[in-house]
Design an enzyme around this catalytic site. Sequence first.
Site, PDB file in Angstrom:
ATOM      1  N   GLN A  15       0.773  -1.244   0.000  1.00 55.47           N
ATOM      2  CA  GLN A  15       0.000   0.000   0.000  1.00 55.47           C
ATOM      3  C   GLN A  15       0.800   1.288   0.000  1.00 55.47           C
ATOM      4  O   GLN A  15       0.489   2.206  -0.760  1.00 55.47           O
ATOM      5  CB  GLN A  15      -0.972   0.028   1.197  1.00 55.47           C
ATOM      6  CG  GLN A  15      -1.865   1.249   1.191  1.00 55.47           C
ATOM      7  CD  GLN A  15      -2.848   1.310   2.333  1.00 55.47           C
ATOM      8  OE1 GLN A  15      -3.453   2.334   2.594  1.00 55.47           O
ATOM      9  NE2 GLN A  15      -3.036   0.214   3.052  1.00 55.47           N
ATOM     10  N   SER A  16       1.813   1.418   0.844  1.00 55.89           N
ATOM     11  CA  SER A  16       2.463   2.718   0.975  1.00 55.89           C
ATOM     12  C   SER A  16       3.056   3.195  -0.348  1.00 55.89           C
ATOM     13  O   SER A  16       2.866   4.360  -0.738  1.00 55.89           O
ATOM     14  CB  SER A  16       3.558   2.668   2.056  1.00 55.89           C
ATOM     15  OG  SER A  16       4.573   1.739   1.705  1.00 55.89           O
TER      16      SER A  16
ATOM     17  N   LEU B 164       9.253  -8.964 -14.124  1.00 55.96           N
ATOM     18  CA  LEU B 164      10.694  -9.122 -14.279  1.00 55.96           C
ATOM     19  C   LEU B 164      11.288  -9.793 -13.051  1.00 55.96           C
ATOM     20  O   LEU B 164      11.005  -9.383 -11.920  1.00 55.96           O
ATOM     21  CB  LEU B 164      11.370  -7.758 -14.481  1.00 55.96           C
ATOM     22  CG  LEU B 164      12.865  -7.780 -14.827  1.00 55.96           C
ATOM     23  CD1 LEU B 164      13.102  -8.433 -16.188  1.00 55.96           C
ATOM     24  CD2 LEU B 164      13.445  -6.366 -14.808  1.00 55.96           C
TER      25      LEU B 164
ATOM     26  N   THR C  87      14.261  -9.802 -11.125  1.00 55.23           N
ATOM     27  CA  THR C  87      15.445  -8.954 -10.990  1.00 55.23           C
ATOM     28  C   THR C  87      16.624  -9.686 -10.361  1.00 55.23           C
ATOM     29  O   THR C  87      17.705  -9.106 -10.218  1.00 55.23           O
ATOM     30  CB  THR C  87      15.108  -7.704 -10.152  1.00 55.23           C
ATOM     31  OG1 THR C  87      14.578  -8.115  -8.886  1.00 55.23           O
ATOM     32  CG2 THR C  87      14.086  -6.837 -10.870  1.00 55.23           C
TER      33      THR C  87
ATOM     34  N   ASN D 163       9.603   0.259  -2.083  1.00 59.40           N
ATOM     35  CA  ASN D 163       9.315   0.157  -0.647  1.00 59.40           C
ATOM     36  C   ASN D 163       9.623  -1.240  -0.121  1.00 59.40           C
ATOM     37  O   ASN D 163       8.907  -1.783   0.711  1.00 59.40           O
ATOM     38  CB  ASN D 163       7.868   0.556  -0.340  1.00 59.40           C
ATOM     39  CG  ASN D 163       6.831  -0.388  -0.934  1.00 59.40           C
ATOM     40  OD1 ASN D 163       7.080  -1.043  -1.943  1.00 59.40           O
ATOM     41  ND2 ASN D 163       5.662  -0.467  -0.328  1.00 59.40           N
TER      42      ASN D 163
ATOM     43  N   GLY E 161      12.152  -3.996   1.924  1.00 58.10           N
ATOM     44  CA  GLY E 161      12.837  -3.912   3.199  1.00 58.10           C
ATOM     45  C   GLY E 161      14.174  -3.208   3.044  1.00 58.10           C
ATOM     46  O   GLY E 161      14.732  -3.136   1.941  1.00 58.10           O
TER      47      GLY E 161
ATOM     48  N   ARG F   9      21.068  -4.961  -2.360  1.00 54.98           N
ATOM     49  CA  ARG F   9      21.519  -6.347  -2.538  1.00 54.98           C
ATOM     50  C   ARG F   9      21.272  -6.861  -3.952  1.00 54.98           C
ATOM     51  O   ARG F   9      21.920  -7.824  -4.388  1.00 54.98           O
ATOM     52  CB  ARG F   9      20.842  -7.258  -1.511  1.00 54.98           C
ATOM     53  CG  ARG F   9      21.315  -7.003  -0.071  1.00 54.98           C
ATOM     54  CD  ARG F   9      20.821  -8.068   0.886  1.00 54.98           C
ATOM     55  NE  ARG F   9      19.376  -8.035   1.067  1.00 54.98           N
ATOM     56  CZ  ARG F   9      18.747  -7.274   1.971  1.00 54.98           C
ATOM     57  NH1 ARG F   9      19.463  -6.456   2.763  1.00 54.98           N
ATOM     58  NH2 ARG F   9      17.440  -7.306   2.093  1.00 54.98           N
TER      59      ARG F   9
ATOM     60  N   TYR G  77       4.333  -2.128   9.490  1.00 56.91           N
ATOM     61  CA  TYR G  77       3.019  -2.224   8.871  1.00 56.91           C
ATOM     62  C   TYR G  77       2.241  -0.976   9.266  1.00 56.91           C
ATOM     63  O   TYR G  77       2.683  -0.180  10.092  1.00 56.91           O
ATOM     64  CB  TYR G  77       2.291  -3.486   9.348  1.00 56.91           C
ATOM     65  CG  TYR G  77       2.842  -4.759   8.747  1.00 56.91           C
ATOM     66  CD1 TYR G  77       2.234  -5.336   7.635  1.00 56.91           C
ATOM     67  CD2 TYR G  77       3.961  -5.381   9.291  1.00 56.91           C
ATOM     68  CE1 TYR G  77       2.727  -6.508   7.076  1.00 56.91           C
ATOM     69  CE2 TYR G  77       4.469  -6.539   8.740  1.00 56.91           C
ATOM     70  CZ  TYR G  77       3.855  -7.105   7.636  1.00 56.91           C
ATOM     71  OH  TYR G  77       4.355  -8.252   7.083  1.00 56.91           O
ATOM     72  N   GLU G  78       1.068  -0.819   8.668  1.00 60.00           N
ATOM     73  CA  GLU G  78       0.218   0.339   8.944  1.00 60.00           C
ATOM     74  C   GLU G  78       0.116   0.655  10.434  1.00 60.00           C
ATOM     75  O   GLU G  78       0.443   1.755  10.878  1.00 60.00           O
ATOM     76  CB  GLU G  78      -1.183   0.081   8.354  1.00 60.00           C
ATOM     77  CG  GLU G  78      -2.257   1.037   8.806  1.00 60.00           C
ATOM     78  CD  GLU G  78      -2.031   2.457   8.333  1.00 60.00           C
ATOM     79  OE1 GLU G  78      -2.206   3.375   9.146  1.00 60.00           O
ATOM     80  OE2 GLU G  78      -1.667   2.646   7.159  1.00 60.00           O
TER      81      GLU G  78
ATOM     82  N   ASP H  24       0.333   3.966   5.917  1.00 61.81           N
ATOM     83  CA  ASP H  24       0.632   3.565   4.542  1.00 61.81           C
ATOM     84  C   ASP H  24       0.345   4.687   3.550  1.00 61.81           C
ATOM     85  O   ASP H  24       1.249   5.291   2.997  1.00 61.81           O
ATOM     86  CB  ASP H  24      -0.175   2.315   4.174  1.00 61.81           C
ATOM     87  CG  ASP H  24       0.486   1.035   4.652  1.00 61.81           C
ATOM     88  OD1 ASP H  24       1.728   0.959   4.635  1.00 61.81           O
ATOM     89  OD2 ASP H  24      -0.222   0.104   5.051  1.00 61.81           O
TER      90      ASP H  24
ATOM     91  N   GLY I  81      -8.362  21.190  20.174  1.00 63.32           N
ATOM     92  CA  GLY I  81      -7.938  22.432  19.553  1.00 63.32           C
ATOM     93  C   GLY I  81      -8.464  23.648  20.282  1.00 63.32           C
ATOM     94  O   GLY I  81      -8.935  23.556  21.418  1.00 63.32           O
ATOM     95  N   GLY I  82      -8.417  24.776  19.603  1.00 61.30           N
ATOM     96  CA  GLY I  82      -8.856  26.011  20.229  1.00 61.30           C
ATOM     97  C   GLY I  82     -10.356  26.068  20.456  1.00 61.30           C
ATOM     98  O   GLY I  82     -10.822  26.814  21.319  1.00 61.30           O
TER      99      GLY I  82
END
Length: 409
Positions: free
Chosen positions: A17-18, A71, A73, A95, A97, A103, A137-138, A167, A242-243
């Site tokens: 997700q992120s 692909l 990689t 995103n 690890g 690597r 995680y989230e 995320d 808040g205010g």
Amino acid sequence: MTKALEGIRVLDMTHVQSGPSATQLLGWLGADVVKLEAPSGDITRKQLRDLPDVDSLYFTMLNCNKRSITLNTKSERGKEILTELIRRSDVMVENFGPGAVDRMGFTWERIREINPRIVYASIKGFGEGPYTNFKAYEVVAQAMGGSMSTTGFEDGPPLATGAQIGDSGTGVHAVAGILAALFQRESTGRGQRVNVAMQHAVLNLCRVKLRDQQRLAHGPLAEYPNEDFGDEVPRSGNASGGGQPGWAVKCAPGGPNDYVYVIVQPVGWRPLAELIGRPELADDPEWATPEVRLPQLSKMFQLIEEWSSTLPKLRVLEELNAHNIPCGPILSTKEIIEDESLVANEMVVEVAHPQRGSFTTVGSPLKLSDSPVEMVTSPLLGEHNEEVYVGELGLGDEELRLLKTTGVI
């Protein structure tokens, strides 16, 4: 009409997700987003499926306006192809690890050597330090970014928010960094590294709680309904903090989302007192000013709730807005997906899909007058392999078949 990011190519090496939330925003803005997936595909294609053997809503709702290529990689030929993809891209987003791309043989130094103009953005769980290699995680990001300790009621446990601030919230921050880097490239001619951590993004969204942490040094927080204060900001239920004090008050007929959130501004007290049938409170010295109301916020909202609980929430909304009192009904997910105004504003969008028929998704919240968003359905796995590898990278049809049979794509 051209789009804001037309001509910008994004190599999207993100998953879950992120990262996909960030690259989808770039796609909505007109960038050509090429989603590079392992031959097995983004894991979310199969997660939380509602239909067998069809890409899940988890995937489709985060990957509109993208092309998909596959692909491996880890293979030597895959690394050669990835090198060429990097050379042809303006932005690369990942995103994985910590250290995963390094690597593969693609350190920032190597990527910059391949393409000095590339903007290389990484989303990680944490910054440099003791948490760097922890999995994120989230809700882990919410826990460690300040959100959970300040969410919930004083006598209950810390709670996660339903908003995906860890995320998708981080994805928005990443987009800001990417756009800034692209803008700076116009004057420097150079790309640069963009790093965004989930913990940091959540903390940025929780800054008012750090404000209040510092205010605690000078005494209790009068805007909070809590009676006791220690040395850290407490959970304070639905208080605005808040205010201007606010609270969610019950409405008829008393269902789980039959509430309206009400803000009581100084100027709004007199019309509110009249509306709830207590006009005498407008001039009562024990209620007339914000200063005297602060110590009795719970009682104040109880009086409002005695009135609101007799009316449906949309009627309460109408009555309060007629007196210019800030408020908002608690809209359920069902109400939101059926909201005509959100549909009219293209924030709830129906998208055709070649396998599931159609699905409903969230539209772009970014409304640019000269860069309208045309929602394009999420790609099937490897749908654009031939288009990218043959049509753009110039590989032959025979090599493409060989790459398939050897598992490179």
